[in-house]
Every structure is written in structure tokens, then in C-alpha cells.
Design an enzyme around this catalytic site. Structure first.
Site, PDB file in Angstrom:
ATOM      1  N   ALA A   1      62.115  15.593 -67.296  1.00 11.90           N
ATOM      2  CA  ALA A   1      61.795  16.928 -66.774  1.00 11.90           C
ATOM      3  C   ALA A   1      60.517  16.895 -65.932  1.00 11.90           C
ATOM      4  CB  ALA A   1      61.634  17.913 -67.927  1.00 11.90           C
TER       5      ALA A   1
ATOM      6  N   ILE B   1      52.483   9.452 -77.022  1.00 13.58           N
ATOM      7  CA  ILE B   1      53.559  10.317 -77.528  1.00 13.58           C
ATOM      8  C   ILE B   1      54.923   9.817 -77.055  1.00 13.58           C
ATOM      9  CG2 ILE B   1      54.523  12.654 -77.442  1.00 13.58           C
ATOM     10  CD1 ILE B   1      51.664  13.700 -77.400  1.00 13.58           C
TER      11      ILE B   1
ATOM     12  N   LYS C   1      80.417   8.346 -62.306  1.00 16.53           N
ATOM     13  CA  LYS C   1      81.055   9.168 -63.347  1.00 16.53           C
ATOM     14  C   LYS C   1      81.930  10.225 -62.673  1.00 16.53           C
ATOM     15  CE  LYS C   1      79.949  12.554 -66.912  1.00 16.53           C
ATOM     16  NZ  LYS C   1      78.920  13.330 -67.584  1.00 16.53           N
TER      17      LYS C   1
ATOM     18  N   THR D   1      74.527  18.547 -69.670  1.00 18.87           N
ATOM     19  CA  THR D   1      74.004  19.673 -68.893  1.00 18.87           C
ATOM     20  C   THR D   1      72.477  19.732 -68.776  1.00 18.87           C
ATOM     21  OG1 THR D   1      74.373  20.931 -70.940  1.00 18.87           O
ATOM     22  CG2 THR D   1      75.939  21.246 -69.164  1.00 18.87           C
TER      23      THR D   1
ATOM     24  N   ILE E   1      70.039  17.672 -67.795  1.00 15.59           N
ATOM     25  CA  ILE E   1      69.380  17.237 -66.554  1.00 15.59           C
ATOM     26  C   ILE E   1      69.693  18.226 -65.434  1.00 15.59           C
ATOM     27  CG2 ILE E   1      69.320  15.396 -64.806  1.00 15.59           C
ATOM     28  CD1 ILE E   1      69.482  13.390 -67.156  1.00 15.59           C
TER      29      ILE E   1
HETATM   30  C1  LIG Z   1      70.498  12.997 -78.404  1.00 15.28           C
HETATM   31  C2  LIG Z   1      70.285  13.484 -77.005  1.00 15.28           C
HETATM   32  C3  LIG Z   1      71.137  13.046 -75.988  1.00 15.28           C
HETATM   33  C4  LIG Z   1      70.967  13.515 -74.684  1.00 15.28           C
HETATM   34  N1  LIG Z   1      71.837  13.133 -73.699  1.00 15.28           N
HETATM   35  C5  LIG Z   1      71.757  13.721 -72.468  1.00 15.28           C
HETATM   36  C6  LIG Z   1      72.678  13.405 -71.433  1.00 15.28           C
HETATM   37  O1  LIG Z   1      73.545  12.561 -71.576  1.00 15.28           O
HETATM   38  N2  LIG Z   1      72.548  14.055 -70.256  1.00 15.28           N
HETATM   39  C7  LIG Z   1      71.573  14.988 -70.027  1.00 15.28           C
HETATM   40  O2  LIG Z   1      71.534  15.589 -68.952  1.00 15.28           O
HETATM   41  N3  LIG Z   1      70.648  15.235 -70.965  1.00 15.28           N
HETATM   42  C8  LIG Z   1      70.730  14.641 -72.170  1.00 15.28           C
HETATM   43  N4  LIG Z   1      69.792  14.923 -73.126  1.00 15.28           N
HETATM   44  C9  LIG Z   1      68.648  15.760 -72.780  1.00 15.28           C
HETATM   45  C10 LIG Z   1      67.632  14.915 -72.023  1.00 15.28           C
HETATM   46  O3  LIG Z   1      67.293  13.780 -72.770  1.00 15.28           O
HETATM   47  C11 LIG Z   1      66.388  15.726 -71.723  1.00 15.28           C
HETATM   48  O4  LIG Z   1      66.749  16.928 -71.133  1.00 15.28           O
HETATM   49  C12 LIG Z   1      65.484  14.989 -70.768  1.00 15.28           C
HETATM   50  O5  LIG Z   1      65.198  13.716 -71.232  1.00 15.28           O
HETATM   51  C13 LIG Z   1      64.205  15.744 -70.525  1.00 15.28           C
HETATM   52  O6  LIG Z   1      63.315  15.634 -71.583  1.00 15.28           O
HETATM   53  P1  LIG Z   1      61.855  16.219 -71.353  1.00 15.28           P
HETATM   54  O7  LIG Z   1      61.269  15.552 -70.160  1.00 15.28           O
HETATM   55  O8  LIG Z   1      61.947  17.698 -71.358  1.00 15.28           O
HETATM   56  O9  LIG Z   1      61.106  15.805 -72.687  1.00 15.28           O
HETATM   57  P2  LIG Z   1      60.512  14.307 -73.200  1.00 15.28           P
HETATM   58  O10 LIG Z   1      61.376  13.243 -72.682  1.00 15.28           O
HETATM   59  O11 LIG Z   1      60.365  14.512 -74.639  1.00 15.28           O
HETATM   60  O12 LIG Z   1      59.140  14.246 -72.472  1.00 15.28           O
HETATM   61  C14 LIG Z   1      58.022  14.953 -72.956  1.00 15.28           C
HETATM   62  C15 LIG Z   1      56.784  14.456 -72.252  1.00 15.28           C
HETATM   63  O13 LIG Z   1      55.688  15.273 -72.646  1.00 15.28           O
HETATM   64  C16 LIG Z   1      54.588  14.438 -72.979  1.00 15.28           C
HETATM   65  N5  LIG Z   1      53.740  15.130 -73.945  1.00 15.28           N
HETATM   66  C17 LIG Z   1      54.110  15.804 -75.052  1.00 15.28           C
HETATM   67  N6  LIG Z   1      53.018  16.291 -75.686  1.00 15.28           N
HETATM   68  C18 LIG Z   1      51.950  15.948 -74.929  1.00 15.28           C
HETATM   69  C19 LIG Z   1      50.547  16.146 -75.058  1.00 15.28           C
HETATM   70  N7  LIG Z   1      50.007  16.800 -76.087  1.00 15.28           N
HETATM   71  N8  LIG Z   1      49.753  15.624 -74.095  1.00 15.28           N
HETATM   72  C20 LIG Z   1      50.262  14.945 -73.054  1.00 15.28           C
HETATM   73  N9  LIG Z   1      51.570  14.726 -72.880  1.00 15.28           N
HETATM   74  C21 LIG Z   1      52.407  15.210 -73.820  1.00 15.28           C
HETATM   75  C22 LIG Z   1      55.227  13.176 -73.534  1.00 15.28           C
HETATM   76  O14 LIG Z   1      54.351  12.091 -73.476  1.00 15.28           O
HETATM   77  C23 LIG Z   1      56.397  13.024 -72.564  1.00 15.28           C
HETATM   78  O15 LIG Z   1      55.960  12.369 -71.399  1.00 15.28           O
HETATM   79  C24 LIG Z   1      69.919  14.427 -74.413  1.00 15.28           C
HETATM   80  C25 LIG Z   1      69.035  14.803 -75.431  1.00 15.28           C
HETATM   81  C26 LIG Z   1      69.217  14.353 -76.717  1.00 15.28           C
HETATM   82  C27 LIG Z   1      68.261  14.786 -77.784  1.00 15.28           C
END
Ligand SMILES: Cc1cc2nc3c(=O)[nH]c(=O)nc-3n(C[C@H](O)[C@H](O)[C@H](O)COP(=O)(O)OP(=O)(O)OC[C@H]3O[C@@H](n4cnc5c(N)ncnc54)[C@H](O)[C@@H]3O)c2cc1C
Length: 508
Positions: A11, A38, A74, A341, A343
Site C-alpha cells: 500500500a 516491524i 492470470k 481485491t 491490491i
Molecule cells: C492471508 C492474506 C493473503 C492475501 N492475498 C492477497 C492477494 O492475493 N491479492 C491481493 O490483492 N491482496 C492480498 N492480500 C492483501 C495484501 O497482502 C495487502 O493488501 C497488501 O500487502 C498491503 O498491505 P499494507 O501495505 O497495507 O500493509 P503491510 O504490508 O502490513 O505494511 C505495513 C507497513 O507499515 C509499517 N509500519 C507499521 N507500523 C509502523 C510504525 N509504527 N512505524 C513505522 N512503520 C510502521 C511496516 O513496517 C510496513 O512497512 C492478502 C492478505 C492476507 C492477510
């Protein structure tokens, strides 16, 4: 205007890349904070066709991107055992048939089926389904009259490598990266807006707009702004996943597979260098040990790591933009990865934010209201589509499946199902997810049979309809049979990229 992004998962980097491309950098100073301590959630490997539009918008070279993220193509998702044990269907990224006499294809197919004609399954009228069955891939034809133009494609990729790829792309374009953990948040006593963040190192980072990409923690929107969580676990009871990569075995399928299980479902995502697997399950109906056992038995090849447990809850925040904080990604909500969904939801939010970006540091609440309206539409429609997979099942006698078959549905979904049953009309949205053909794939795939159809379809004489249907089926099967095997296509496309000189991440 100073924009601060907290989080460097998919994200954070997708958002930073979109803003770096779409906004003029001299006006917007963008900083991204990520914490190695983290880490990221590290899953998220299957996508929807919209990701290609996102990458194209960034100017990313596709072959180079595929090579670096070990991606495959895909064309859809195969659902195994979802309607009933032993059943299977594909949700393709493409259309079913063609509209004839100005009437959507499904009405003709339903009409012929109700008349007892041997017209086969709706699946036989999708080019993308035929290509999946052949294990083949080629780029869609640009000639819109060709049957080979009736599909789109997405990718399976290594989530960690994609985040790395975007990180390099984005930093090259002027976004500042700060490594550190946010431990303190300073808010304005009067407005409640976030003014600055304090890192563990003691450094202070001030900003005008803060984008919360901190994952499930929702550090800014949830923990700081206290925006309420809307819990959807009554409709989507899965709350755990065990994820494990395994060695690749056999041909690369151009589709994701989702196999229903007594306590949830197992995903299988083919990448060039390995296969991604996971078991999404409901802790109410399935123990971790049972989930582990089923997952390990489903692997194509030896596991490459110990399975990792992830916990989650289905739902979304009441709003994604509050004050000067905007949440994107897992911090804004979570819907299980059944239809890949998440991403897409990140991409939609990052693009909406770029379009609604405040100017000059002043936040107009009307921009936030519009962003939140779009956020709700995206999440609520996606939820209905996912719930449909569970609700319409004939897995009688299995507690999870009995529960989801008999639960009270959201009104919006109950309406869509009833409309389809009574008239074969399927929902169609121009904004976001999902298109009419996707709804058709799942409504029919889950065993919902319409009782009637649009009577305008009767304008075609029955023998003409039969001839048209069989000609269409033949055009699809003969064309798909002549396509290149997916493995071969991926290998030659990526090796051509390897031969091309230069670093396209920096050049794009
Ligand atoms: C089991 C599973 C399967 C999935 N499969 C799919 C899929 O096939 N297709 C799809 O589209 N999506 C999928 N998803 C969803 C997808 O993984 C996420 O939408 C995507 O990875 C985005 O995650 P994020 O960046 O929001 O969070 P994260 O990847 O958790 O990133 C969070 C970030 O915030 C940082 N952070 C947190 N707290 C702090 C702090 N206090 N200080 C500094 N930095 C901090 C962390 O270091 C990290 O860099 C799946 C999710 C799960 C759980």
C-alpha cells in the site's frame, strides 16, 4: 504541501508511486516512513487486470516488471468445490458471449437452456475460460471484432519483489524514504489534525497530510483518530490464514486456484520460481492443526518454509479519510483474498486521493467526503461479491457452509441474487468492482439458475439461436487450442526483457 506516508508495504509504495507520477513533485513534498523492525504482511500475490492500468500509468516496462517480480499471467480464478463438493468453475477476466439483437448474452443462453436445448455450460462461451483450460496465454488481440479480444489479464507476482520494484522506481522519482519506527504522534489541540510524528530515533517529521499505510495496526486512522471499525465477520467468518510457499511442479497455470475446504479454502498461486499457497479458515469452525494438515497435503511440491499464521477480521473503517489522515491498504479495511481485491482497493484509493488531493496545505472537508463516498462503494460492493461465493453453496452437512448458506445476507446482495433468479439480470458497475460478467460467472458457477430471461431475446428464431451458439462455441475452442502454452509464453517474454539493456525502473 508536505505529504507523509507511514508504511512501506504494497500500500505505501503503490501510493507513493501513484502520487509521485500523478502530482507535480515541486508542489508536493512526499516522504515515506517504513520500519524494518516491524516488516510487512508480505502476502498479496494475485491481482486483478486493473493492476496493468496502474503499471502502465507509471510507465513501467511490463516484461522487465515480470522478470523482476517472477510474475506469471492470470486469466481468472478457478473455484473448486465451492458450489458443491466436486464442482468447479472459472471466474474469467473476460466476457461471456456477445450481445445479440441488443440483448445481453446470458439471456440467450438462459432461454436456450430453459427450452431444454443442449447448449452446454455458460463457461463454454468465455474465451478466457477456454484459454485457462488449455493452460495457454497470449496477449488479447487489439482488433475488437476478434474473439481473441474478449478478455483481459492480470498477474501473479512475488509481493516482496513488487514492493522492492516500486520502492526503487519511486525513490528515483524524488520520494524521500525514512527508515524508522513511529513511536509518537502530535495532534493539534484545536483541530485534532496530526501535526507531526516522532520516530524511535527521536527525529520529528511534520506534515500537512498523513497517509496511513501502516497495515492492520492502523496507527493513524484507527489508533490516533479513533475512526470506528465496521465488523463484517457475520458474513465473512474466516479470520485466519496459514501461508506457505512450495517448490514449483508441473506446468504454470494461467489462473489462481481456490479450493473449498470444510473450514475455509486453500489458494494456489503459480509464480515462475515457486508456488504460493495458503489456507484461509474460520477459527470458529476449523482448528489451526486441521488447517495446517489440509494445507500441507494440498502442496504440489516440497514446502520451502514453515507455514506462517496471519490473523485478521473482515470489515472496514467507517471512513478512510478523517481530518488530515487518509488510510490506504490494510489500515482502511480487510476483505479476504478470495477474489484478489486488496491490491485493487489500494490502487483505487491511491488514484482517488491523487484526484482529490488538497492544494496548498488546506484540507477541504468536501474532498474527504467524496473520497469516503468512493471508499464505501468500493468496499461494500466487493463485500457483496465475496459473500455470494459463500452464501450460494450446496455443501450440506458441513458446519461452516451450513452457517453461511443460512445467514441473513446484506440487503444489497439479497436484492442482486433475487433479481438474477427472477430475470437473469446481473449487476453491472462502471465504477470499480465487479463487472456484469464477473457476477455472471459466480452467480451461475455457484448454481443459481434463473427462472426467466429478458423476453426481447425471443426475437431470434430458435434454430438461428442454436446455430449462433454452436458457432460461437466453436470459434472459442478452435482459437484457444491454437494459443501458446503459458510457460513458454512467460519464458520467452521474460528472456527478451533480460536481453534488453538498461534499467527500466529508472528509465520509465
Ligand atoms: C492471508 C492474506 C493473503 C492475501 N492475498 C492477497 C492477494 O492475493 N491479492 C491481493 O490483492 N491482496 C492480498 N492480500 C492483501 C495484501 O497482502 C495487502 O493488501 C497488501 O500487502 C498491503 O498491505 P499494507 O501495505 O497495507 O500493509 P503491510 O504490508 O502490513 O505494511 C505495513 C507497513 O507499515 C509499517 N509500519 C507499521 N507500523 C509502523 C510504525 N509504527 N512505524 C513505522 N512503520 C510502521 C511496516 O513496517 C510496513 O512497512 C492478502 C492478505 C492476507 C492477510
Amino acid at each position: 504541501m508536505k505529504v507523509v506516508i507511514v508504511g512501506g508495504g504494497t500500500a505505501g509504495w503503490m501510493c507513493a508511486a501513484a502520487l509521485a507520477r500523478l502530482l507535480a513533485l515541486p508542489d508536493y513534498d512526499i516522504t515515506l516512513i517504513e520500519s524494518d523492525e516491524i516488516g510487512t504482511v508480505g502476502v498479496g500475490e494475485a491481482t486483478l487486470p486493473h493492476i496493468k492500468t496502474f503499471n502502465d500509468m507509471l510507465g513501467i516496462d511490463e516484461a522487465q516488471f515480470m522478470r523482476e517480480t517472477r510474475a506469471t499471467f492470470k486469466l481468472g480464478i478457478e473455484f473448486v468445490g465451492w458450489d458443491k463438493p466436486g464442482g468447479r468453475y472459472i471466474h474469467p477476466f473476460g466476457t461471456f458471449g456477445e450481445p445479440w439483437a441488443g440483448v445481453d448474452f446470458q439471456h440467450h443462453w438462459v432461454r436456450a437452456s430453459l427450452a431444454g436445448q443442449d447448449v452446454g455450460s455458460l463457461q463454454d462461451y468465455s474465451y478466457a475460460v477456454a484459454a485457462c483450460r488449455e493452460g495457454a496465454f497470449e496477449f488479447p488481440n487489439q482488433d475488437m471484432k476478434s474473439i481473441r479480444s474478449t478478455y483481459a489479464y492480470a498477474y501473479h507476482f512475488d509481493a516482496g519483489l513488487y514492493a522492492d520494484f516500486l520502492r526503487r522506481w519511486t525513490i528515483f522519482r524524488g520520494v524521500k524514504r525514512v527508515e524508522g519506527q513511529v513511536v509518537g504522534i502530535v495532534r493539534n489541540a484545536e483541530t485534532g489534525h496530526v501535526e507531526s510524528l516522532t520516530l524511535k530515533s527521536g527525529a520529528r517529521i511534520a506534515g500537512d497530510l498523513f497517509i496511513d499505510c501502516s497495515g492492520f495496526r492502523a496507527l493513524l486512522l484507527g489508533q490516533t483518530m479513533n475512526v470506528a471499525w465496521r465488523d463484517w465477520s457475520e458474513w465473512l467468518p474466516c479470520d485466519r490464514a496459514l501461508a506457505v510457499p512450495c517448490e514449483r511442479a508441473g506446468a504454470l497455470t494461467p489462473y489462481t486456484r481456490s479450493i473449498a475446504q470444510p473450514g475455509g479454502w486453500i489458494w494456489r498461486i503459480p509464480l515462475q520460481h515457486r508456488t504460493g499457497n495458503g489456507h484461509v479458515f474460520s477459527s470458529r469452525f476449523c482448528s489451526k492443526e486441521q488447517a495446517y494438515e489440509a494445507l500441507m497435503q494440498s502442496l504440489d511440491g516440497p514446502a520451502l518454509a514453515e507455514p506462517r499464521l496471519l490473523r485478521f477480521q473482515a470489515g472496514r473503517r467507517a471512513k478512510a479519510w478523517e481530518g488530515n489522515v487518509v488510510a490506504i491498504g490494510l489500515s482502511s479495511g480487510f476483505l479476504e483474498p478470495l477474489e484478489s481485491t486488496s491490491i485493487f482497493l489500494i490502487q483505487a484509493a491511491a488514484t482517488d486521493l491523487a484526484n482529490l488531493m488538497p492544494v496548498g496545505g488546506v484540507i477541504d472537508p468536501r474532498l474527504a467526503a467524496e473520497f469516503n463516498r468512493l471508499f464505501e462503494i468500493h468496499y461494500d460492493r466487493t463485500r457483496d461479491f465475496l459473500v455470494l461465493h459463500y452464501a450460494a453453496n450446496a455443501r450440506v452437512g458441513e458446519p461452516l457452509w451450513d452457517h453461511v448458506r443460512t445467514m441473513t445476507l446484506p440487503d444489497s446482495l439479497a436484492h442482486k441474487i433475487a433479481l438474477f433468479e427472477e430475470s437473469a439480470a446481473a449487476p453491472d458497475y462502471t465504477l470499480g468492482l465487479f463487472s456484469r460478467d464477473s457476477w455472471l460467472a459466480v452467480l451461475v458457477g455457484q448454481g443459481i439458475v434463473p427462472r426467466a430471461y429478458n423476453r426481447l431475446a425471443d426475437r431470434i428464431a430458435p434454430p438461428d439461436l442454436e446455430a449462433k451458439l454452436s458457432d460461437l462455441k466453436l470459434r472459442i475452442s478452435t482459437n484457444a487450442a491454437a494459443m501458446t502454452p503459458h510457460d513458454e509464453f512467460v519464458a520467452s517474454y521474460c528472456s527478451a526483457a533480460a536481453d534488453a539493456a538498461g534499467d527500466t525502473v529508472s528509465a520509465a
